[in-house]
Structure formats: C-alpha cells, structure tokens
Design a protein around this motif. Structure first.
Motif, PDB file in Angstrom:
ATOM      1  N   ALA A  41     -27.940 -35.539  19.853  1.00 27.93           N
ATOM      2  CA  ALA A  41     -27.519 -36.897  19.487  1.00 27.93           C
ATOM      3  C   ALA A  41     -28.546 -37.580  18.588  1.00 27.93           C
ATOM      4  CB  ALA A  41     -27.294 -37.731  20.749  1.00 27.93           C
ATOM      5  N   ALA A  42     -29.407 -36.809  17.936  1.00 27.89           N
ATOM      6  CA  ALA A  42     -30.503 -37.390  17.155  1.00 27.89           C
ATOM      7  C   ALA A  42     -30.000 -38.316  16.047  1.00 27.89           C
ATOM      8  CB  ALA A  42     -31.374 -36.275  16.561  1.00 27.89           C
ATOM      9  N   ALA A  43     -28.944 -37.918  15.368  1.00 24.53           N
ATOM     10  CA  ALA A  43     -28.432 -38.753  14.279  1.00 24.53           C
ATOM     11  C   ALA A  43     -27.905 -40.076  14.811  1.00 24.53           C
ATOM     12  CB  ALA A  43     -27.334 -38.002  13.517  1.00 24.53           C
ATOM     13  N   TRP A  44     -27.200 -40.014  15.929  1.00 23.13           N
ATOM     14  CA  TRP A  44     -26.660 -41.246  16.524  1.00 23.13           C
ATOM     15  C   TRP A  44     -27.768 -42.172  17.008  1.00 23.13           C
ATOM     16  CZ3 TRP A  44     -26.903 -43.261  21.523  1.00 23.13           C
ATOM     17  CH2 TRP A  44     -26.063 -44.356  21.762  1.00 23.13           C
ATOM     18  N   THR A  45     -28.775 -41.621  17.695  1.00 19.58           N
ATOM     19  CA  THR A  45     -29.848 -42.464  18.208  1.00 19.58           C
ATOM     20  C   THR A  45     -30.645 -43.095  17.071  1.00 19.58           C
ATOM     21  OG1 THR A  45     -31.256 -40.498  18.426  1.00 19.58           O
ATOM     22  CG2 THR A  45     -30.097 -41.235  20.386  1.00 19.58           C
ATOM     23  N   ALA A  46     -30.815 -42.369  15.972  1.00 14.56           N
ATOM     24  CA  ALA A  46     -31.538 -42.927  14.830  1.00 14.56           C
ATOM     25  C   ALA A  46     -30.792 -44.129  14.257  1.00 14.56           C
ATOM     26  CB  ALA A  46     -31.741 -41.862  13.755  1.00 14.56           C
ATOM     27  N   ARG A  47     -29.465 -44.019  14.142  1.00 17.79           N
ATOM     28  CA  ARG A  47     -28.676 -45.140  13.624  1.00 17.79           C
ATOM     29  C   ARG A  47     -28.673 -46.305  14.603  1.00 17.79           C
ATOM     30  NH1 ARG A  47     -25.152 -40.900  12.335  1.00 17.79           N
ATOM     31  NH2 ARG A  47     -23.777 -41.451  14.074  1.00 17.79           N
ATOM     32  N   ALA A  48     -28.527 -45.997  15.880  1.00 15.95           N
ATOM     33  CA  ALA A  48     -28.457 -47.053  16.887  1.00 15.95           C
ATOM     34  C   ALA A  48     -29.776 -47.810  16.995  1.00 15.95           C
ATOM     35  CB  ALA A  48     -28.082 -46.454  18.243  1.00 15.95           C
ATOM     36  N   ALA A  49     -30.895 -47.112  16.817  1.00 10.88           N
ATOM     37  CA  ALA A  49     -32.201 -47.741  16.974  1.00 10.88           C
ATOM     38  C   ALA A  49     -32.476 -48.804  15.919  1.00 10.88           C
ATOM     39  CB  ALA A  49     -33.292 -46.678  16.949  1.00 10.88           C
ATOM     40  N   VAL A  50     -31.900 -48.636  14.739  1.00 11.29           N
ATOM     41  CA  VAL A  50     -32.170 -49.597  13.658  1.00 11.29           C
ATOM     42  C   VAL A  50     -31.028 -50.589  13.477  1.00 11.29           C
ATOM     43  CG1 VAL A  50     -33.619 -47.944  12.439  1.00 11.29           C
ATOM     44  CG2 VAL A  50     -31.187 -48.076  11.879  1.00 11.29           C
ATOM     45  N   ALA A  51     -29.926 -50.415  14.212  1.00  8.58           N
ATOM     46  CA  ALA A  51     -28.768 -51.294  14.011  1.00  8.58           C
ATOM     47  C   ALA A  51     -29.057 -52.719  14.445  1.00  8.58           C
ATOM     48  CB  ALA A  51     -27.564 -50.741  14.769  1.00  8.58           C
ATOM     49  N   ASP A  52     -29.816 -52.886  15.525  1.00  5.21           N
ATOM     50  CA  ASP A  52     -30.116 -54.222  16.054  1.00  5.21           C
ATOM     51  C   ASP A  52     -31.480 -54.162  16.730  1.00  5.21           C
ATOM     52  OD1 ASP A  52     -30.310 -56.641  17.441  1.00  5.21           O
ATOM     53  OD2 ASP A  52     -28.162 -56.706  17.901  1.00  5.21           O
ATOM     54  N   PRO A  53     -32.572 -54.394  15.985  1.00  7.17           N
ATOM     55  CA  PRO A  53     -33.914 -54.279  16.572  1.00  7.17           C
ATOM     56  C   PRO A  53     -34.130 -55.194  17.773  1.00  7.17           C
ATOM     57  CG  PRO A  53     -34.037 -54.347  14.179  1.00  7.17           C
ATOM     58  CD  PRO A  53     -32.609 -54.652  14.540  1.00  7.17           C
ATOM     59  N   GLY A  54     -33.538 -56.386  17.749  1.00  4.80           N
ATOM     60  CA  GLY A  54     -33.699 -57.299  18.883  1.00  4.80           C
ATOM     61  C   GLY A  54     -33.072 -56.745  20.137  1.00  4.80           C
ATOM     62  N   LEU A  55     -31.869 -56.198  20.006  1.00  8.18           N
ATOM     63  CA  LEU A  55     -31.206 -55.600  21.150  1.00  8.18           C
ATOM     64  C   LEU A  55     -31.953 -54.355  21.607  1.00  8.18           C
ATOM     65  CD1 LEU A  55     -28.878 -55.425  23.133  1.00  8.18           C
ATOM     66  CD2 LEU A  55     -27.532 -54.258  21.380  1.00  8.18           C
ATOM     67  N   ARG A  56     -32.491 -53.583  20.676  1.00  9.25           N
ATOM     68  CA  ARG A  56     -33.268 -52.391  21.038  1.00  9.25           C
ATOM     69  C   ARG A  56     -34.452 -52.777  21.909  1.00  9.25           C
ATOM     70  NH1 ARG A  56     -36.454 -50.413  16.187  1.00  9.25           N
ATOM     71  NH2 ARG A  56     -37.563 -52.302  16.824  1.00  9.25           N
ATOM     72  N   ASP A  57     -35.171 -53.841  21.529  1.00 10.01           N
ATOM     73  CA  ASP A  57     -36.317 -54.280  22.317  1.00 10.01           C
ATOM     74  C   ASP A  57     -35.885 -54.758  23.703  1.00 10.01           C
ATOM     75  OD1 ASP A  57     -37.895 -53.702  20.142  1.00 10.01           O
ATOM     76  OD2 ASP A  57     -38.045 -55.772  19.452  1.00 10.01           O
ATOM     77  N   GLU A  58     -34.731 -55.440  23.755  1.00 10.48           N
ATOM     78  CA  GLU A  58     -34.220 -55.903  25.044  1.00 10.48           C
ATOM     79  C   GLU A  58     -33.876 -54.726  25.941  1.00 10.48           C
ATOM     80  OE1 GLU A  58     -32.491 -59.326  27.383  1.00 10.48           O
ATOM     81  OE2 GLU A  58     -34.033 -59.070  25.882  1.00 10.48           O
ATOM     82  N   LEU A  59     -33.272 -53.703  25.371  1.00 10.44           N
ATOM     83  CA  LEU A  59     -32.897 -52.531  26.148  1.00 10.44           C
ATOM     84  C   LEU A  59     -34.121 -51.795  26.675  1.00 10.44           C
ATOM     85  CD1 LEU A  59     -29.954 -51.113  23.996  1.00 10.44           C
ATOM     86  CD2 LEU A  59     -29.807 -52.364  26.155  1.00 10.44           C
ATOM     87  N   LEU A  60     -35.206 -51.826  25.928  1.00 11.41           N
ATOM     88  CA  LEU A  60     -36.435 -51.173  26.394  1.00 11.41           C
ATOM     89  C   LEU A  60     -36.945 -51.808  27.683  1.00 11.41           C
ATOM     90  CD1 LEU A  60     -38.409 -50.572  23.061  1.00 11.41           C
ATOM     91  CD2 LEU A  60     -37.353 -48.844  24.551  1.00 11.41           C
ATOM     92  N   VAL A  61     -36.745 -53.114  27.823  1.00 13.82           N
ATOM     93  CA  VAL A  61     -37.177 -53.805  29.044  1.00 13.82           C
ATOM     94  C   VAL A  61     -36.445 -53.236  30.261  1.00 13.82           C
ATOM     95  CG1 VAL A  61     -37.208 -56.034  30.243  1.00 13.82           C
ATOM     96  CG2 VAL A  61     -37.766 -55.918  27.801  1.00 13.82           C
ATOM     97  N   PHE A  62     -35.157 -52.930  30.074  1.00 13.42           N
ATOM     98  CA  PHE A  62     -34.334 -52.469  31.184  1.00 13.42           C
ATOM     99  C   PHE A  62     -34.240 -50.946  31.272  1.00 13.42           C
ATOM    100  CE2 PHE A  62     -32.887 -56.779  30.393  1.00 13.42           C
ATOM    101  CZ  PHE A  62     -32.773 -57.290  31.679  1.00 13.42           C
ATOM    102  N   ALA A  63     -34.948 -50.242  30.408  1.00 10.44           N
ATOM    103  CA  ALA A  63     -34.836 -48.781  30.348  1.00 10.44           C
ATOM    104  C   ALA A  63     -35.067 -48.078  31.688  1.00 10.44           C
ATOM    105  CB  ALA A  63     -35.783 -48.226  29.284  1.00 10.44           C
ATOM    106  N   PRO A  64     -35.943 -48.581  32.588  1.00 12.71           N
ATOM    107  CA  PRO A  64     -36.097 -47.887  33.873  1.00 12.71           C
ATOM    108  C   PRO A  64     -34.799 -47.746  34.662  1.00 12.71           C
ATOM    109  CG  PRO A  64     -37.921 -49.400  33.549  1.00 12.71           C
ATOM    110  CD  PRO A  64     -36.950 -49.665  32.434  1.00 12.71           C
ATOM    111  N   LEU A  65     -33.798 -48.580  34.366  1.00 14.70           N
ATOM    112  CA  LEU A  65     -32.539 -48.516  35.113  1.00 14.70           C
ATOM    113  C   LEU A  65     -31.657 -47.350  34.694  1.00 14.70           C
ATOM    114  CD1 LEU A  65     -31.543 -52.299  35.231  1.00 14.70           C
ATOM    115  CD2 LEU A  65     -32.756 -50.945  36.960  1.00 14.70           C
ATOM    116  N   TRP A  66     -31.921 -46.767  33.534  1.00 13.40           N
ATOM    117  CA  TRP A  66     -31.058 -45.665  33.083  1.00 13.40           C
ATOM    118  C   TRP A  66     -31.846 -44.527  32.445  1.00 13.40           C
ATOM    119  CZ3 TRP A  66     -29.616 -50.720  31.165  1.00 13.40           C
ATOM    120  CH2 TRP A  66     -30.319 -51.112  30.025  1.00 13.40           C
TER     121      TRP A  66
END
Length: 204
Positions: A41-66
């Motif tokens: 899924a490398a291509a998908w994750t690369a696109r998703a990571a830059v699509a919304d940097p603010g949301l990416r940072d928010e998701l990192l806070v909750f990453a332990p849940l998944w």
C-alpha cells in the motif's frame, strides 16, 4: 495481514458476518500508522500522508489505538453490522464516560499481558489511574500522553476524532486497490460484497 478467529464451542446461531465500516476505517488507519508493514500500500500511504497534513498530525496522536494493538472501540459491539460509518460514529458519541474508558484504556496500553483497571478506578486522583498512566508511559511517550488525556477528560477524548471523521469527505482511494473509492464508509459494503464473491468457492 491475517486474523485468526477461534470459534470453538460456537454454533451457527452464535456467529454473524458482514461489513463494518468502522473496522474498515481502523484497518486503513493501521496502514497509515505502520506503513513499513504494508509495502503493498506504499503508493496509497504516500498520497494519504500529504493530502491533509493537519489531519495526519491529528491521527498520529491517536495512532496507539490502531497501530500494533487494535482498540476494541473499533470492533462491532452489537447487531446489525450493516450500518454506515456515520451511524457508527454517532453510536460512539453516545457512549458513557465509563463505557468509553473500558473500551479505550486497554487499547492505549496496547497489551493484554497487563491488567487494566476498570473504569470506576480510572479517576484523575485515583492511585490505580496514576499507575495506569505510568505503565502507558513506559511503553511509549505517545501512549502516556493519550492515557493522561483519557483519564482527565474521557468525553472530550471521545468527541475529538468524530469532529474530524464527520467532516465532508474528499475523494480518496483504497489502500488495497489504489483506485478511487469515494467516501470510504459508503463504498465499504459494495467492496466487501465484491470481495466475498471473488473468494466464494463454486457450488458443486
């Protein structure tokens, strides 16, 4: 990634199978949190990571849940299984503080090897709560921060992700196929049905 279910002792009436958009969302979030485990899924994750940097940072806070340990919050808790993500998020928003604590506290700790105090003991001034936060901190700084937020204000933590997940969705793609899928929760049942047809053996 394979998941093994032990159904020993259960009969057909005890098991229900169907699509569940919240678990599908968790699977996608897991891929984003652990991209090195999912090179397909490398291509998908690369696109998703830059699509919304603010949301990416928010998701990192909750990453332990998944990340390595899947939080029970994202698995089905009742039937039927065919509700959409909006309905599932609404059900999460209606959880009481104690119900939310009981579901999320083990996920933040991220281990079944250590017991987690029940919700009634996870109060800010309680000794059990302080020890729980310390154990989470020993596992990682992120887990410790999230545990502190959970104990201090469980309902605020409950409502925080929903405000982002309920925002008007933008077109996205599936980490499994890389093809545009539209809103994830609207396309999930059709994609699951198509997948089940492709692996169902022909009748003799």
């Amino acid at each position: 990634m394979s998941i093994v279910l032990d159904l020993g002792g259960l009969g057909p009436a005890d098991v229900a199978a169907g699509p569940f958009a919240l678990s599908e969302l968790m699977a996608s979030l897991h891929v984003l949190a652990e991209p090195e485990h999912h090179p397909e899924a490398a291509a998908w994750t690369a696109r998703a990571a830059v699509a919304d940097p603010g949301l990416r940072d928010e998701l990192l806070v909750f990453a332990p849940l998944w990340a390595r340990f899947r939080c029970r919050l994202f698995f089905p808790r009742s039937l039927p299984l065919t509700t959409g993500l909006d309905e599932e998020l609404t059900a999460l928003a209606e959880l009481s503080a104690d119900a939310f604590l009981d579901l999320v506290a083990p996920g933040i700790l991220g281990s079944t090897a250590q017991p987690v105090p029940p919700a009634r003991e996870l109060r800010p001034s309680a000794t059990a709560a302080r020890e729980y936060i310390r154990r989470c901190q020993r596992r990682s700084y992120a887990r410790g921060e999230l545990a502190g937020q959970l104990v201090a204000a469980p309902l605020e933590l409950r409502d925080r992700p929903r405000s982002r997940c309920s925002a008007p969705p933008t077109p996205r793609s599936s980490p499994r196929t890389g093809a545009p899928s539209g809103p994830l929760w609207r396309s999930t049942p059709a994609r699951c049905a198509a997948g089940s047809r492709s692996v169902r053996p022909p009748r003799c």
